[in-house]
Design an enzyme around this catalytic site. Sequence first.
Site, PDB file in Angstrom:
ATOM      1  CG  HIS A 216      -1.767   1.150   1.466  1.00 48.95           C
ATOM      2  ND1 HIS A 216      -3.131   1.130   1.291  1.00 48.95           N
ATOM      3  CD2 HIS A 216      -1.474   2.417   1.865  1.00 48.95           C
ATOM      4  CE1 HIS A 216      -3.637   2.325   1.573  1.00 48.95           C
ATOM      5  NE2 HIS A 216      -2.647   3.119   1.930  1.00 48.95           N
ATOM      6  CD  GLU A 217       1.597   3.180   3.795  1.00 49.38           C
ATOM      7  OE1 GLU A 217       1.664   4.301   3.252  1.00 49.38           O
ATOM      8  OE2 GLU A 217       0.617   2.817   4.480  1.00 49.38           O
TER       9      GLU A 217
HETATM   10 ZN   LIG Z   1      -2.535   5.124   2.457  1.00 54.81          ZN
END
Ligand SMILES: [Zn+2]
Length: 865
Positions: free
Chosen positions: A314-315
């Site tokens: 996600h990051e």
């Molecule tokens: Zn995020």
Amino acid sequence: MSAVKALASLVIVLLIGMPVAAQRLADTVVPEHYSLWFAPDLEKETFRGRASIDVVLAEASSTVTFHAADIDFEEVMITSAGRRWTARVTTDEAAQTATLTVPEPVAEGRATIDITYKGRLNDKLRGFYISKANGRKYAVTQLEATDARRAFPSFDEPAYKATFDISVMIDVGDRAISNGQQTSDTPGPEAGKHTVTFARTPKMSTYLAAMIVGDFVCRDGASDGTPIRICSTPDKLGLTSFALEAAQQQLAFFNEYFGIRYPFGKLDVIAVPDFSAGAMENAGAITFRERLLLVDPTNASVEARKQVASIIAHEIAHQWFGNLVTMKWWDDIWLNEGFATWMASKPLAEWRPEWKVDLDDAADTQGALAIDALRSTRPIRMTVETPAEINEVFDGIAYQKTAAVLRMIEAYVGPDAFRQGVQSYLKRFSYANAAGEDFWNEVAAVTGKPVDGILRSFVDQAGAPVLSVQASCGSNGAGELDVRMERFMGTPGAAPSGPQVWTVPACFKAEDGRPRCEVMDRPQLTVRVSRCQASFANAAGRGYYLSEHSPESVRAFSMDRGLEPAERLRLLGDEWWMVRAGRHDIDVYLDVATTFAGDETTVVIDSLAGRLTNIGEDLVAASDRPKYEAWIRAHFGPRLAALGLPGDPSDGDERQSQRATLLALVGIVGNDQAVQKRARELAVEYLRSPSSLSGTLAPTVLRVAAVAGDRALYEQSLAQLDGLSAQPELYYRIFNTLPWFRDPVLTKRTLDFAFSSAVRTQDTGGLIANLVVQPWSRAATWEATRANWPDILKTIGEFQGIPAIVESLGAFCSAASAAEVREFFDSNPVPSSERAVRRALERIESCVALAERQGKPLSAWLARQ
Ligand SMILES: [Zn+2]
């Protein structure tokens, strides 16, 4: 940012307190470059700063206004066209701005603002803050959404992108990490210090700047020529290899998927001892909560490994979605968070196909629909102005709903075409900002499909559609499906405010088992099918809508061996909502549950177990409890027995997960005494030797043991926490077990512990929330929470943990509790949790309505078993 997955629907970073006025800056002064120098004083918990900001004035002006909060200005100068003035500074605390005034107008064009100032390293986990571990302090930043202004004077809005030169003067022996690659490290200039300088960043928004200072150590790697490091405090370096392996695979995957190379030169990923969110995507310097990054791959549960890999993905996805291309304003935060959430599954599916992350995604879609079934839900995009409003939209709608809508559209246009649209959008807006329209226009143009109409209908209106399907026979033995669309409301009698129509790719399961999709953009649609027979209306399970079929059809679908796992999950989830909405009686759901009791797919069993737990807690009458428990034991006990407890230690993740789910179901919901006794024996052994149980099974064993546990087991568990500070997963395994002890004396102990300094403030809200969620500790916890409210707000910083507590109150199920909750927040308003309060109240009311309506049918069904 990323929330803790278990708390996916909760807000992450929140501010409350004085309502803050709208504070958008006028567009007359635009920053181009920041040179920032920081000198943190860990001992005194303060810092000195120097900022030199190159700006362009659109018109001549004798004032310049930018953001600043909790900053003490010292010398402020403006230089322009060879002239230099000392500026007078006035600050507006409510608007979090500072205005510089000089004696004569600064000319249109370039100017430089030089500022020396002092700030505080606060203990509220936002801005530039103090974190503590191992008897020392660390200085760390968390600037999203609106806290860069606490670290440096800035034009603190995402559209004001600029380049950054950052340097820090820190104690000898400490390391500093920032967005850019380190370019120099020189002794001094002050005694006992050294100065670390970092490479200039590409153009980026202020909320993505980062500084991390302390005795961090790093494990080095690389991917596609980009250096990658995973960093932690020195005691935890041994837990960084799994994260490094994941990050290396993912960076290469994203380079390939996006067709744009990773834009920030190097990538550091740092575990920080105190951290408010789950993780934060600072450009090139991602920060993490320790337990979401650091795992020991030899004993980590499959959930922990999945969570770590998924949040890293996600990051890293944010480095493109958010950092390279940024939303113009926070109303479009879904362009960051929904896209990073959607994207995170892709590298995982390639890296660990056995994890079947597509099924986790289908379960996430159900989670988003649960929020959207409420009247108090919100549209994906809505107007936000103040920090409190901005922070409240980092929620399940921005993350899970957006991701679910994107999966639906991707399935509809095809993954390759969708990817081309994504690549084209990212190329066009690189190092710049975009709004929702920019995305959907681009993808519509590239794919030639009505993606713009679909997205607009899902982004700008609240709620989710329900497609009600009636099958009938046409001529020649062919069939017709009469499909009606309306907004789904999860509580009986909750009428929508007006008719709503979405543009939906509706997919029906055709005779050959494949989805047959039609774009439905009006309230009614007739679909002709070759057979005179009902057809499941969410084929492949990718649609962001609920489907309603007749009870007979639902029972027939549940017997259909051709339904895929994602379809079974959606059928089960949607049928539960038909019960909640009062459209069907609960016996339809329970019949389907009986059919699915033998399902081999973990995510299906998990979903079933969750609902059966809710039914046991909220709907089963005391007199029916023995019958309900016996039914659970009869249907799930034999499967658990067949798997064995603890079973074969060499079993794979899937079997261990199923064993854990069945153990909780039979041991807790089924109240099986023999299983509880066995869990207790295994728990005692585990506390002696954690390697005695698989990491995936251990948390459930501890919980089941706790439910039947005594004070001795509690003391043994609590006593272990101190020794586990260097092993986050093992620490939280015990920590999260504490709310499962039912003895009221032990609940009181856990409450005292939650309010004590032994618990990090980042964890307080979650622990209280977990105590509220358990029926046995709910009332006592709510009482203690109200009594300690001012202290809780003060200790946990008025902005983190509160939403978790507020959301957890939705677990109550009586009109009297709803009145109490309403009354309490009427007299103690929390501006940034206003919608969370409404959601909690609506969940309570919905539960009351459900119990009233389904109590009798449930009782009758149990009597028939
Ligand atoms: Zn995020």
